[in-house]
Design a protein around this motif. Structure first.
Motif, PDB file in Angstrom:
ATOM      1  N   HIS A   8      26.714  67.721  52.470  1.00  0.00           N
ATOM      2  CA  HIS A   8      26.551  68.553  53.665  1.00  0.00           C
ATOM      3  C   HIS A   8      26.117  69.921  53.160  1.00  0.00           C
ATOM      4  CE1 HIS A   8      29.327  65.357  54.987  1.00  0.00           C
ATOM      5  NE2 HIS A   8      28.714  65.470  56.149  1.00  0.00           N
ATOM      6  N   PRO A   9      24.845  70.269  53.296  1.00  0.00           N
ATOM      7  CA  PRO A   9      24.303  71.442  52.612  1.00  0.00           C
ATOM      8  C   PRO A   9      24.998  72.758  52.935  1.00  0.00           C
ATOM      9  CG  PRO A   9      22.521  70.046  53.393  1.00  0.00           C
ATOM     10  CD  PRO A   9      23.782  69.486  53.977  1.00  0.00           C
ATOM     11  N   HIS A  10      25.717  72.847  54.063  1.00  0.00           N
ATOM     12  CA  HIS A  10      26.325  74.127  54.414  1.00  0.00           C
ATOM     13  C   HIS A  10      27.635  74.388  53.674  1.00  0.00           C
ATOM     14  CE1 HIS A  10      28.529  71.357  57.068  1.00  0.00           C
ATOM     15  NE2 HIS A  10      29.476  72.264  57.131  1.00  0.00           N
ATOM     16  N   ARG A  11      28.181  73.388  52.996  1.00  0.00           N
ATOM     17  CA  ARG A  11      29.485  73.559  52.363  1.00  0.00           C
ATOM     18  C   ARG A  11      29.369  74.246  51.003  1.00  0.00           C
ATOM     19  NH1 ARG A  11      32.100  67.784  54.241  1.00  0.00           N
ATOM     20  NH2 ARG A  11      32.544  68.430  56.390  1.00  0.00           N
ATOM     21  N   ALA A  12      30.446  74.943  50.648  1.00  0.00           N
ATOM     22  CA  ALA A  12      30.483  75.676  49.385  1.00  0.00           C
ATOM     23  C   ALA A  12      31.770  75.333  48.651  1.00  0.00           C
ATOM     24  CB  ALA A  12      30.427  77.183  49.651  1.00  0.00           C
ATOM     25  N   GLY A  13      31.760  75.535  47.335  1.00  0.00           N
ATOM     26  CA  GLY A  13      32.968  75.300  46.565  1.00  0.00           C
ATOM     27  C   GLY A  13      32.690  74.522  45.304  1.00  0.00           C
ATOM     28  N   ALA A  14      33.727  73.904  44.757  1.00  0.00           N
ATOM     29  CA  ALA A  14      33.575  73.121  43.532  1.00  0.00           C
ATOM     30  C   ALA A  14      32.607  71.968  43.736  1.00  0.00           C
ATOM     31  CB  ALA A  14      34.943  72.605  43.078  1.00  0.00           C
ATOM     32  N   ASN A  15      32.734  71.275  44.885  1.00  0.00           N
ATOM     33  CA  ASN A  15      31.765  70.241  45.273  1.00  0.00           C
ATOM     34  C   ASN A  15      30.733  70.909  46.178  1.00  0.00           C
ATOM     35  OD1 ASN A  15      33.176  67.976  44.024  1.00  0.00           O
ATOM     36  ND2 ASN A  15      34.712  68.275  45.612  1.00  0.00           N
ATOM     37  N   VAL A  16      29.647  71.349  45.597  1.00  0.00           N
ATOM     38  CA  VAL A  16      28.699  72.178  46.331  1.00  0.00           C
ATOM     39  C   VAL A  16      27.934  71.353  47.364  1.00  0.00           C
ATOM     40  CG1 VAL A  16      28.426  73.841  44.475  1.00  0.00           C
ATOM     41  CG2 VAL A  16      26.916  71.856  44.562  1.00  0.00           C
ATOM     42  N   GLY A  17      27.556  72.006  48.428  1.00  0.00           N
ATOM     43  CA  GLY A  17      26.749  71.351  49.438  1.00  0.00           C
ATOM     44  C   GLY A  17      25.352  71.061  48.931  1.00  0.00           C
ATOM     45  N   VAL A  18      24.886  69.827  49.134  1.00  0.00           N
ATOM     46  CA  VAL A  18      23.548  69.437  48.685  1.00  0.00           C
ATOM     47  C   VAL A  18      22.881  68.586  49.751  1.00  0.00           C
ATOM     48  CG1 VAL A  18      24.177  69.452  46.239  1.00  0.00           C
ATOM     49  CG2 VAL A  18      24.335  67.317  47.532  1.00  0.00           C
ATOM     50  N   ASP A  19      21.562  68.523  49.687  1.00  0.00           N
ATOM     51  CA  ASP A  19      20.773  67.540  50.420  1.00  0.00           C
ATOM     52  C   ASP A  19      20.623  66.345  49.488  1.00  0.00           C
ATOM     53  OD1 ASP A  19      18.830  65.931  51.522  1.00  0.00           O
ATOM     54  OD2 ASP A  19      17.321  67.499  51.700  1.00  0.00           O
ATOM     55  N   PRO A  20      21.234  65.192  49.804  1.00  0.00           N
ATOM     56  CA  PRO A  20      21.214  64.072  48.855  1.00  0.00           C
ATOM     57  C   PRO A  20      19.817  63.658  48.420  1.00  0.00           C
ATOM     58  CG  PRO A  20      22.754  63.641  50.642  1.00  0.00           C
ATOM     59  CD  PRO A  20      22.000  64.881  51.019  1.00  0.00           C
ATOM     60  N   ALA A  21      18.865  63.649  49.349  1.00  0.00           N
ATOM     61  CA  ALA A  21      17.512  63.229  48.984  1.00  0.00           C
ATOM     62  C   ALA A  21      16.918  64.173  47.954  1.00  0.00           C
ATOM     63  CB  ALA A  21      16.640  63.157  50.229  1.00  0.00           C
ATOM     64  N   HIS A  22      17.144  65.460  48.140  1.00  0.00           N
ATOM     65  CA  HIS A  22      16.583  66.451  47.222  1.00  0.00           C
ATOM     66  C   HIS A  22      17.243  66.383  45.857  1.00  0.00           C
ATOM     67  CE1 HIS A  22      16.591  70.542  45.372  1.00  0.00           C
ATOM     68  NE2 HIS A  22      15.313  70.429  45.615  1.00  0.00           N
ATOM     69  N   ILE A  23      18.566  66.390  45.832  1.00  0.00           N
ATOM     70  CA  ILE A  23      19.253  66.491  44.543  1.00  0.00           C
ATOM     71  C   ILE A  23      19.130  65.206  43.744  1.00  0.00           C
ATOM     72  CG2 ILE A  23      21.549  65.729  45.272  1.00  0.00           C
ATOM     73  CD1 ILE A  23      20.685  68.717  42.986  1.00  0.00           C
ATOM     74  N   LEU A  24      19.073  64.053  44.406  1.00  0.00           N
ATOM     75  CA  LEU A  24      18.955  62.803  43.657  1.00  0.00           C
ATOM     76  C   LEU A  24      17.545  62.563  43.131  1.00  0.00           C
ATOM     77  CD1 LEU A  24      21.328  60.439  45.654  1.00  0.00           C
ATOM     78  CD2 LEU A  24      21.686  61.479  43.402  1.00  0.00           C
ATOM     79  N   ALA A  25      16.596  63.382  43.575  1.00  0.00           N
ATOM     80  CA  ALA A  25      15.271  63.364  42.962  1.00  0.00           C
ATOM     81  C   ALA A  25      15.234  64.196  41.686  1.00  0.00           C
ATOM     82  CB  ALA A  25      14.227  63.884  43.952  1.00  0.00           C
ATOM     83  N   LEU A  26      16.272  65.025  41.456  1.00  0.00           N
ATOM     84  CA  LEU A  26      16.339  65.883  40.278  1.00  0.00           C
ATOM     85  C   LEU A  26      17.330  65.372  39.247  1.00  0.00           C
ATOM     86  CD1 LEU A  26      16.535  69.407  41.983  1.00  0.00           C
ATOM     87  CD2 LEU A  26      14.541  68.417  40.851  1.00  0.00           C
ATOM     88  N   ALA A  27      18.554  65.116  39.706  1.00  0.00           N
ATOM     89  CA  ALA A  27      19.645  64.748  38.807  1.00  0.00           C
ATOM     90  C   ALA A  27      19.778  63.231  38.724  1.00  0.00           C
ATOM     91  CB  ALA A  27      20.945  65.376  39.294  1.00  0.00           C
ATOM     92  N   ASP A  28      20.616  62.796  37.793  1.00  0.00           N
ATOM     93  CA  ASP A  28      20.829  61.363  37.602  1.00  0.00           C
ATOM     94  C   ASP A  28      21.907  60.804  38.513  1.00  0.00           C
ATOM     95  OD1 ASP A  28      18.953  61.021  35.385  1.00  0.00           O
ATOM     96  OD2 ASP A  28      20.359  62.273  34.261  1.00  0.00           O
ATOM     97  N   GLY A  29      22.595  61.676  39.218  1.00  0.00           N
ATOM     98  CA  GLY A  29      23.605  61.167  40.124  1.00  0.00           C
ATOM     99  C   GLY A  29      24.547  62.249  40.599  1.00  0.00           C
ATOM    100  N   LEU A  30      25.541  61.821  41.372  1.00  0.00           N
ATOM    101  CA  LEU A  30      26.511  62.720  41.989  1.00  0.00           C
ATOM    102  C   LEU A  30      27.920  62.209  41.750  1.00  0.00           C
ATOM    103  CD1 LEU A  30      24.811  63.231  45.485  1.00  0.00           C
ATOM    104  CD2 LEU A  30      24.662  64.751  43.488  1.00  0.00           C
ATOM    105  N   VAL A  31      28.849  63.140  41.651  1.00  0.00           N
ATOM    106  CA  VAL A  31      30.277  62.839  41.672  1.00  0.00           C
ATOM    107  C   VAL A  31      30.785  63.310  43.025  1.00  0.00           C
ATOM    108  CG1 VAL A  31      32.524  63.248  40.605  1.00  0.00           C
ATOM    109  CG2 VAL A  31      30.451  63.123  39.176  1.00  0.00           C
TER     110      VAL A  31
END
Length: 391
Positions: free
Chosen positions: A289-312
């Motif tokens: 959820h891109p608006h969230r902040a904190g240790a688990n940062v808010g992301v757009d899954p489509a965008h970030i998974l095109a860059l990184a190898d995955g998410l926790v």
């Protein structure tokens, strides 16, 4: 599913049995802290101590003076983790026990940095500074985070990394003696209280067409019903933000913050890739959820998974949102707390893992073997054995 447990170097350094004990749990990897925030941690099995107090955020290895030469912001060293290169010592012991090691890097959460450089921190709509939260829109903060990611992630003998708080941090602190629970602050209020109004962010809002002073006033006004108790949250967190602040202003703030976060995340991932050997895995601790902040940062899954190898991802709640954006080889790791005294449920781990797999999880993360009791670890061992036996 491949399971990894989080561990601090001080859980391993000075305990000759720690690495073999972790291997006997049935995990196939350890996620070892290399850059971490201030904390106070129990070490229930260590032969020489029971409590470690990390007084401030620090790197748990010797930083390279050449890497940091000429930089305005630099990481701090420590004297509590069992040696200057506690990470390296712990990683060597874990590898000797047959456990691959991935680094655990906390980025935009550093109270000492904010205390010593107050101008770099998030400043809310009321003018309050958050010393634990460097503003990631600031060029000097971005440069620091990217440099820290590259160095702290790619330690000798490390096969991958997990980047925590790689984006916006806000009101949530998760440390010290917090006294902010007197007025409930649901997600929408957390968002509004996490908006930054430093000069860089104000210029960003202005560039998108908003008057920063008017926006700041609108945020303060939007929060009034929260302070008086006259507002109740609805089922949709972002819809609540829009109701409180107005659809147009809400969208404008999110546009600014999303653009900043994407830039920081892209730069951090690229810096780690440039420093790492082939095959090095880069994951982000995230909330889709891109608006969230904190240790688990808010992301757009489509965008970030095109860059990184995955998410926790925390638990199972977000897997269904992220799974459609997975590519071949993408890691979606479901993170489960297994310390019963901290609210975890080690006895339900096998069932939780099965549910996570059904929702698209490919791996497990267990928080946190160094903090858990022997009873918790027995339950984890039994659950992982059951999962292994079940294929």
């Amino acid at each position: 599913m491949r399971a990894s447990t989080f561990v601090y170097p001080w859980d391993v350094v000075g305990d000759p049995d720690a690495a073999e004990r972790l291997a006997a749990l049935g995990v196939r990897q350890v996620t070892l802290a290399s850059a971490y925030h201030s904390t106070r941690a129990l070490t229930p099995r260590h032969p020489a101590r029971r409590v470690v107090t990390a007084r401030h955020a620090a790197v748990l290895y010797p930083p390279d003076p050449v890497h940091w030469a000429g930089r305005a912001l630099r990481p701090y060293t420590q004297d509590w983790a069992g040696g200057a290169d506690a990470y390296g010592t712990a990683a060597e012991a874990l590898r000797a026990a047959g456990l691959p090691v991935h680094s655990w890097v906390v980025l935009a959460h550093n109270s000492r940095l904010g205390d010593e450089h107050p101008d770099i921190t998030v400043r809310n709509a009321f003018g309050d500074r958050y010393p634990w939260a460097p503003c990631v829109a600031r060029p000097e903060v971005r440069a620091y985070l990217v440099a820290l990611a590259a160095e702290a992630a790619v330690r000798p003998g490390t096969d991958g990394t997990e980047l925590e708080s790689c984006g916006w941090y806000g009101l949530a602190h998760l440390h010290a003696h917090d006294k902010i629970g007197g007025v409930p602050l649901p997600g929408a209020a957390q968002y509004l209280m996490s908006l930054c109004f430093c000069e860089v962010c104000e210029a960003g809002y202005a560039g998108l067409g908003a008057d920063p002073r008017e926006l700041r006033a609108a945020v303060r006004t939007a929060l009034e019903p929260v302070w008086t108790g006259g507002w109740a949250p609805g089922p949709d967190e972002w819809a609540d933000v829009e109701k409180l602040l107005g659809t147009d202003l809400a969208a404008l703030t999110l546009d600014w913050r999303t653009g900043v976060a994407r830039d920081v995340q892209r730069a951090a991932v690229e810096a780690v890739r440039a420093a790492a050997p082939p095959g090095f895995r880069i994951l982000l601790h995230a909330d889709p959820h891109p608006h969230r902040a904190g240790a688990n940062v808010g992301v757009d899954p489509a965008h970030i998974l095109a860059l990184a190898d995955g998410l926790v991802l925390p638990g199972t709640d977000h897997l269904a949102v992220c799974a459609p954006h997975a590519r071949p080889g993408t890691v979606l790791a479901a993170n489960f707390p297994v310390v019963a005294g901290m609210g975890g449920s080690p006895r339900t781990l096998a069932a939780d893992a099965a549910r996570a797999a059904a929702l698209g999880a490919t791996e497990l993360r267990l928080y946190h073997a160094g903090l858990a009791s022997d009873t918790d670890l027995d339950a984890v061992r039994d659950a992982l054995a059951a999962l292994s036996a079940g294929g």
